[in-house]
Motif scaffolding. Structure first.
Motif, PDB file in Angstrom:
ATOM      1  N   ARG A  24     -62.365 -76.120  49.301  1.00 44.25           N
ATOM      2  CA  ARG A  24     -62.293 -75.106  50.357  1.00 44.25           C
ATOM      3  C   ARG A  24     -62.349 -73.712  49.752  1.00 44.25           C
ATOM      4  NH1 ARG A  24     -57.377 -75.234  54.665  1.00 44.25           N
ATOM      5  NH2 ARG A  24     -58.148 -77.377  54.962  1.00 44.25           N
ATOM      6  N   SER A  37     -65.868 -72.893  48.388  1.00 46.22           N
ATOM      7  CA  SER A  37     -66.860 -72.628  49.435  1.00 46.22           C
ATOM      8  C   SER A  37     -66.776 -71.206  49.964  1.00 46.22           C
ATOM      9  CB  SER A  37     -66.684 -73.617  50.589  1.00 46.22           C
ATOM     10  OG  SER A  37     -65.482 -73.371  51.310  1.00 46.22           O
ATOM     11  N   LYS A  38     -65.637 -70.547  49.736  1.00 47.44           N
ATOM     12  CA  LYS A  38     -65.429 -69.194  50.260  1.00 47.44           C
ATOM     13  C   LYS A  38     -65.533 -68.106  49.197  1.00 47.44           C
ATOM     14  CE  LYS A  38     -62.317 -70.673  53.999  1.00 47.44           C
ATOM     15  NZ  LYS A  38     -60.962 -70.517  54.602  1.00 47.44           N
ATOM     16  N   ARG A  71     -55.865 -66.159  49.865  1.00 45.67           N
ATOM     17  CA  ARG A  71     -57.288 -66.463  50.028  1.00 45.67           C
ATOM     18  C   ARG A  71     -57.514 -67.466  51.153  1.00 45.67           C
ATOM     19  NH1 ARG A  71     -60.600 -64.955  45.642  1.00 45.67           N
ATOM     20  NH2 ARG A  71     -59.461 -64.068  43.887  1.00 45.67           N
TER      21      ARG A  71
END
Length: 228
Positions: A85, A88-89, A146
């Motif tokens: 996750r 991916s960001k 984040r």
């Protein structure tokens, strides 16, 4: 924070296999090697990045965390889901040699706190991971920010993370055992022909994936594995 329970991960799951540690290690190693082929990732910096490579091999580090965390194996699958996750960001969260040790440790700590009712505190995990307590606290807070403090995760995301590890291992031509291939087939990622076909083994990856931390008898109170 996280709704996933161990009983929610239905069917055949990677974390239930006896050799889960080997597949986890080989999968993360393959992920890092693939990322290292993208030179631009080396210019990024974050709380997880070190100035130089840690003196401990990743496979030994994984074995150490698994040995001293005293948690359910599914926590490591959840940790990989958290890593995916983040990656991916944020490009700087894609695991490479300079950040994967800290990144994995911090994600495991988050996963354990999500999944386990009782767990060790950060002082314990800082000793396991060879970091100072303040540094681990800062790492944890950085990742939480984040993620916008949103750690909700459904079982499918965990299963996707496990399937991702297996496909990363397969991409390096490591020969998966029958049960690992059965997991892939249950995820719909392996056809019948591929399920029955043997793949050549990469001797170097096989050795790395099966490497264990030697029995040291006692838990070391202070281990500094990182060079800042």
């Amino acid at each position: 924070m996280c709704i996933v329970g161990m009983e929610d991960v239905e069917g055949v799951s990677l974390h239930e296999l006896e050799d889960f540690e080997s597949v986890l290690t080989a999968g993360v190693l393959a992920w890092v090697r693939k990322s290292e082929r993208r030179p631009r990732l080396r210019v990024f910096s974050s709380e997880c990045h070190g100035k130089r490579l840690p003196p401990i091999k990743l496979e030994d580090y994984v074995a150490r965390i698994m040995k001293y965390s005293n948690c359910s194996p599914v926590c490591f699958s959840v940790a990989i889901a958290v890593m995916r996750r983040l990656a991916s960001k944020f490009d700087e969260m894609i695991p490479i040699n300079l950040n994967v040790h800290r990144l994995l440790l911090a994600c495991v700590v988050l996963a354990i706190k999500m999944m386990e009712d009782r767990h060790f505190d950060n002082l314990h995990f800082s000793k396991v991971g060879g970091l100072g307590l303040v540094e681990l606290n800062n790492l944890e807070m950085d990742l939480l920010k984040r993620l916008n403090f949103d750690l909700r995760m459904d079982p499918e995301e965990v299963r996707e993370a496990e399937a991702f590890l297996l496909t990363e291992v397969m991409s390096c031509n490591v020969n998966l055992g029958t049960r690992e291939r059965a997991v892939l087939r249950s995820y719909g990622l392996l056809g019948e022909d591929e399920y029955h076909r043997k793949r050549p083994v990469s001797p170097s990856l096989e050795r790395e994936a099966s490497s264990k931390v030697g029995a040291d008898g006692a838990f070391p109170d202070s281990v500094r594995v990182f060079v800042h």
